[in-house]
Design an enzyme around this catalytic site. Structure first.
Site, PDB file in Angstrom:
ATOM      1  N   LYS A 196      -2.031  33.878 -10.792  1.00 19.49           N
ATOM      2  CA  LYS A 196      -3.341  34.265 -10.267  1.00 19.49           C
ATOM      3  C   LYS A 196      -3.973  33.084  -9.522  1.00 19.49           C
ATOM      4  O   LYS A 196      -4.471  33.225  -8.422  1.00 19.49           O
ATOM      5  CB  LYS A 196      -4.222  34.729 -11.432  1.00 19.49           C
ATOM      6  CG  LYS A 196      -5.613  35.139 -11.023  1.00 19.49           C
ATOM      7  CD  LYS A 196      -6.397  35.706 -12.197  1.00 19.49           C
ATOM      8  CE  LYS A 196      -7.858  35.879 -11.777  1.00 19.49           C
ATOM      9  NZ  LYS A 196      -8.698  36.421 -12.831  1.00 19.49           N
ATOM     10  N   GLU A 202       2.722  24.759 -15.337  1.00 18.42           N
ATOM     11  CA  GLU A 202       4.053  25.223 -15.730  1.00 18.42           C
ATOM     12  C   GLU A 202       4.699  25.995 -14.576  1.00 18.42           C
ATOM     13  O   GLU A 202       5.859  25.778 -14.220  1.00 18.42           O
ATOM     14  CB  GLU A 202       3.961  26.159 -16.956  1.00 18.42           C
ATOM     15  CG  GLU A 202       3.524  25.480 -18.233  1.00 18.42           C
ATOM     16  CD  GLU A 202       2.024  25.571 -18.464  1.00 18.42           C
ATOM     17  OE1 GLU A 202       1.260  25.606 -17.477  1.00 18.42           O
ATOM     18  OE2 GLU A 202       1.616  25.593 -19.643  1.00 18.42           O
ATOM     19  N   GLY A 254      -5.946  37.746 -15.851  1.00 14.13           N
ATOM     20  CA  GLY A 254      -4.505  37.484 -15.941  1.00 14.13           C
ATOM     21  C   GLY A 254      -3.793  38.421 -16.906  1.00 14.13           C
ATOM     22  O   GLY A 254      -2.765  39.018 -16.584  1.00 14.13           O
ATOM     23  N   ARG A 255      -4.350  38.581 -18.104  1.00 14.65           N
ATOM     24  CA  ARG A 255      -3.660  39.385 -19.124  1.00 14.65           C
ATOM     25  C   ARG A 255      -3.832  40.884 -18.898  1.00 14.65           C
ATOM     26  O   ARG A 255      -3.339  41.687 -19.691  1.00 14.65           O
ATOM     27  CB  ARG A 255      -4.131  38.977 -20.518  1.00 14.65           C
ATOM     28  CG  ARG A 255      -5.639  38.979 -20.714  1.00 14.65           C
ATOM     29  CD  ARG A 255      -6.050  38.234 -21.979  1.00 14.65           C
ATOM     30  NE  ARG A 255      -7.502  38.114 -22.111  1.00 14.65           N
ATOM     31  CZ  ARG A 255      -8.232  37.150 -21.577  1.00 14.65           C
ATOM     32  NH1 ARG A 255      -7.641  36.209 -20.837  1.00 14.65           N
ATOM     33  NH2 ARG A 255      -9.541  37.100 -21.756  1.00 14.65           N
ATOM     34  N   GLU A 340      -6.306  36.143 -26.809  1.00 17.92           N
ATOM     35  CA  GLU A 340      -6.989  35.431 -25.716  1.00 17.92           C
ATOM     36  C   GLU A 340      -8.295  36.156 -25.363  1.00 17.92           C
ATOM     37  O   GLU A 340      -9.247  35.539 -24.891  1.00 17.92           O
ATOM     38  CB  GLU A 340      -6.074  35.324 -24.485  1.00 17.92           C
ATOM     39  CG  GLU A 340      -6.534  34.289 -23.471  1.00 17.92           C
ATOM     40  CD  GLU A 340      -5.464  33.922 -22.437  1.00 17.92           C
ATOM     41  OE1 GLU A 340      -4.821  32.872 -22.564  1.00 17.92           O
ATOM     42  OE2 GLU A 340      -5.280  34.703 -21.483  1.00 17.92           O
ATOM     43  N   HIS A 371      14.057  43.361 -42.597  1.00 16.25           N
ATOM     44  CA  HIS A 371      15.019  42.450 -43.236  1.00 16.25           C
ATOM     45  C   HIS A 371      14.571  40.999 -43.083  1.00 16.25           C
ATOM     46  O   HIS A 371      15.377  40.084 -43.225  1.00 16.25           O
ATOM     47  CB  HIS A 371      16.404  42.667 -42.620  1.00 16.25           C
ATOM     48  CG  HIS A 371      16.890  44.066 -42.850  1.00 16.25           C
ATOM     49  ND1 HIS A 371      17.588  44.437 -43.979  1.00 16.25           N
ATOM     50  CD2 HIS A 371      16.697  45.204 -42.140  1.00 16.25           C
ATOM     51  CE1 HIS A 371      17.838  45.734 -43.937  1.00 16.25           C
ATOM     52  NE2 HIS A 371      17.304  46.230 -42.816  1.00 16.25           N
ATOM     53  N   LYS A 500      -5.037  22.009 -21.756  1.00 19.15           N
ATOM     54  CA  LYS A 500      -4.469  21.800 -20.409  1.00 19.15           C
ATOM     55  C   LYS A 500      -4.937  20.458 -19.857  1.00 19.15           C
ATOM     56  O   LYS A 500      -4.154  19.679 -19.297  1.00 19.15           O
ATOM     57  CB  LYS A 500      -4.944  22.892 -19.452  1.00 19.15           C
ATOM     58  CG  LYS A 500      -4.307  24.243 -19.632  1.00 19.15           C
ATOM     59  CD  LYS A 500      -4.788  25.156 -18.504  1.00 19.15           C
ATOM     60  CE  LYS A 500      -4.511  26.610 -18.766  1.00 19.15           C
ATOM     61  NZ  LYS A 500      -5.114  27.510 -17.811  1.00 19.15           N
TER      62      LYS A 500
HETATM   63  O1  F6P Z   1      -3.409  30.116 -20.366  1.00 21.43           O
HETATM   64  C1  F6P Z   1      -4.481  30.644 -19.717  1.00 21.43           C
HETATM   65  C2  F6P Z   1      -4.158  31.459 -18.517  1.00 21.43           C
HETATM   66  O2  F6P Z   1      -5.186  31.298 -17.616  1.00 21.43           O
HETATM   67  C3  F6P Z   1      -3.960  32.926 -18.834  1.00 21.43           C
HETATM   68  O3  F6P Z   1      -5.149  33.597 -19.007  1.00 21.43           O
HETATM   69  C4  F6P Z   1      -3.185  33.372 -17.662  1.00 21.43           C
HETATM   70  O4  F6P Z   1      -2.618  34.615 -17.877  1.00 21.43           O
HETATM   71  C5  F6P Z   1      -2.194  32.244 -17.552  1.00 21.43           C
HETATM   72  O5  F6P Z   1      -2.947  31.098 -17.881  1.00 21.43           O
HETATM   73  C6  F6P Z   1      -1.530  32.092 -16.216  1.00 21.43           C
HETATM   74  O6  F6P Z   1      -2.444  31.846 -15.191  1.00 21.43           O
HETATM   75  P1  F6P Z   1      -2.040  32.006 -13.682  1.00 21.43           P
HETATM   76  O7  F6P Z   1      -1.668  33.409 -13.446  1.00 21.43           O
HETATM   77  O8  F6P Z   1      -3.250  31.589 -12.910  1.00 21.43           O
HETATM   78  O9  F6P Z   1      -0.878  31.083 -13.416  1.00 21.43           O
END
Ligand code: F6P
Length: 535
Positions: A196, A202, A254-255, A340, A371, A500
């Site tokens: 987003k 990452e 995002g979620r 979240e 199990h 972060k």
């Molecule tokens: O970890 C927080 C967060 O902002 C989530 O809400 C989101 O889904 C994820 O990081 C990834 O964010 P982006 O889509 O901006 O890379």
């Protein structure tokens, strides 16, 4: 008038010792009154301690839900801490208008969906190909909401996958990229960078790594990249052609984003028509949520059972137990969606929350979980409300005996949790085995199940793109309803920021930057890491 929370607490205290099974003795038809069907789904909440009085009090808690729900669907800025509307529902809306700041946003949503469809069709047919020919594989790079939705749906909809193979890289651990890329041909691999913000460390680190991997075999690696993001300037900076960039607005959290461009990898795998079915399922749940009375409204009832178990009864966790192996990633998806969204200690107005926020959500498909951790669920000292999900019909007719066994296990677990096994019953079992005296007593005690452990069951006719859409939207709205009842903003996530920021500050320490200003534990750990890496 007494507030419903106090009345609920009093009611719980007065009925705590009553067994759930006793509710069925009093009303053998209880399953009818405490289960709700909608659009082919059945939600059975009869195996909980909620009786008619508790139900009425819980429904009273939901009094504000219709107004807040309508405000969400109408595009009001209900995400107040970020000043944003919350309109993931617009991504699956068939018709407008849905307005934000006086502008109908649905036409843009459909324009982007149409572009995604054309792109997906051309990739799937081979009209657009990689340097080595038609695309055989798609790698989605994203994390959190830019990964969990597509990866969960890709597992769930395996029988409908007829496009390029899908792979997902999320973790900044290089092992994730290395293991995923192993065996892939870069010349026939399409990469979708899903973020987003297009700043997530990452995702950007993985995107650079994969671009370098591709660059070793492909003349113009950027040609084999697509991006989905709200940050079109940043996707251009990364070098991805605007033809292959699919944007969305900041009113999609995002979620909550799997319904739009973040679902591109999924659309590439199952094709645009099945993706449409997925959207239609979500839309059907939206219609139900908007129109069904509270007492027959699935998201509301799912939320109220959650509130009852966590905030009223005080059970700290909730297990989601899908008896459908293809829902293997649903618990992880729901962890983000629920924790979240509702893991907040401050209410919308900035005051301390007076009630526990959302519960810890965890789970694993049955029968595997049986199990592993069901021992604790049946005999541990903590009560874990279980949310079973069962699918009536599998997609493998030739293996229907598996399906029957799977469903029987699911039903057996909720029954066992409710009825348990008394000491007397256990003693009879031990006596039948020839034990007697103190040894019989000792062995019998280990075989007692306290029972009276609550569960709900969501029954789905089949697991298809449409029903998956229904399920995902059901849980989204459930989280929303819980958030409204708790007075929480379910749509921000400030709690992820501190870690972060600190990670960015700490990274140079691993390259040798001085660690003196760190706290004693961090300093010692940095020293230990450095010495292990050198050693
Ligand atoms: O970890 C927080 C967060 O902002 C989530 O809400 C989101 O889904 C994820 O990081 C990834 O964010 P982006 O889509 O901006 O890379």
């Amino acid at each position: 008038m007494t507030d419903p929370w106090s009345s609920l607490a009093a009611h719980r205290a007065a009925t705590e010792d009553r067994a759930i099974a006793a509710l069925f003795q009093a009303d053998p038809d209880r399953a009818r009154g405490f289960s709700t069907a909608a659009d082919g789904l059945l939600f059975d909440w009869s195996k909980t301690a909620i009786d008619a009085d508790a139900r009425d009090l819980l429904l009273a808690l939901a009094a504000d839900v219709p107004a807040r729900r309508d405000a969400m669907f109408a595009g009001e800025r209900i995400n107040e801490t970020e000043g944003r509307a919350v309109l993931h529902t617009a991504l699956r809306a068939a018709r407008g208008p849905v307005t934000v700041d006086g502008r109908d946003v649905v036409p843009d949503v459909h324009d982007t969906l149409d572009r995604m469809r054309r792109f997906a069709d051309r990739i799937r047919s081979g009209t657009i190909s990689g340097q080595g020919g038609a695309y055989t594989d798609v790698v989605n790079i994203g994390i959190g909401g830019s990964d969990l939705g597509p990866v969960m749906a890709a597992h769930a909809l395996a029988p409908w996958m007829d496009g390029p193979r899908l792979h997902f890289i999320s973790n900044v651990d290089g092992a994730d990229a290395a293991d995923t890329l192993k065996g892939l041909d870069p010349t026939t691999t399409l990469v979708v960078v899903a973020s987003k913000t297009f700043t997530t460390i990452e995702t950007m680190t993985n995107a650079e790594t994969v671009r370098a991997w591709m660059g070793r075999a492909v003349r113009h690696p950027a040609d084999q990249f697509a991006a989905v993001s709200t940050a079109l300037g940043r996707t251009a900076q990364f070098g991805i052609d605007s033809d292959r960039v699919f944007g969305f607005a900041d009113w999609v959290g995002g979620r909550y984003s799997v319904w739009g461009p973040i679902g591109l990898a999924l659309m590439l795998g199952i094709g645009p028509d099945r993706f449409d079915d997925f959207l239609a399922g979500g839309r059907a749940m939206d219609d139900h949520f908007r129109t069904a009375p509270l007492e027959a409204n699935l998201p509301v009832l799912l939320a109220l059972t959650g509130i009852w178990h966590h905030q009223v009864c005080g059970y700290p966790t909730r297990a989601v137990l899908p008896y459908a192996n293809r829902l293997i990633r649903l618990p992880a998806y729901l962890q983000q969606l629920e924790m979240e969204s509702n893991g907040k200690r401050v209410t919308m107005d900035g005051a301390d929350a007076v009630r526990p926020s959302g519960p810890i959500v965890w789970g694993e498909p049955g029968t595997n979980g049986q199990h592993a951790f069901y021992q604790l669920i049946h005999q541990g000292t903590q009560v874990v409300p279980c949310e079973f999900i069962a699918v009536a019909q599998g997609e493998e007719p030739e293996l229907d005996h598996h399906q029957r066994l799977l469903i029987a296990n699911c039903l057996a677990q909720s029954k066992a949790l409710m009825r348990g096994r008394s000491l007397d019953e256990a003693r009879v079992l031990m006596a039948d085995k020839g034990l007697e005296g103190a040894e019989l007593d000792r062995q019998a005690r280990h075989r007692v199940f306290p029972g009276n452990r609550p569960s709900t069951t969501l029954l789905i006719p089949r697991l298809t793109p449409f029903t998956l859409g229904q399920i995902v939207a059901l849980y989204e709205h459930r989280v929303f309803v819980e958030g409204v009842i708790l007075g929480i903003n379910s749509f921000d996530q400030w709690g992820v920021e501190l870690g972060k920021e600190l990670a960015l500050q700490l990274a140079p320490l691993l390259d040798g930057a001085p660690a003196e200003s760190q706290d004693g534990s961090t300093r010692a750990l940095v020293a230990a890491v450095r010495s292990m890496r050198e050693g």
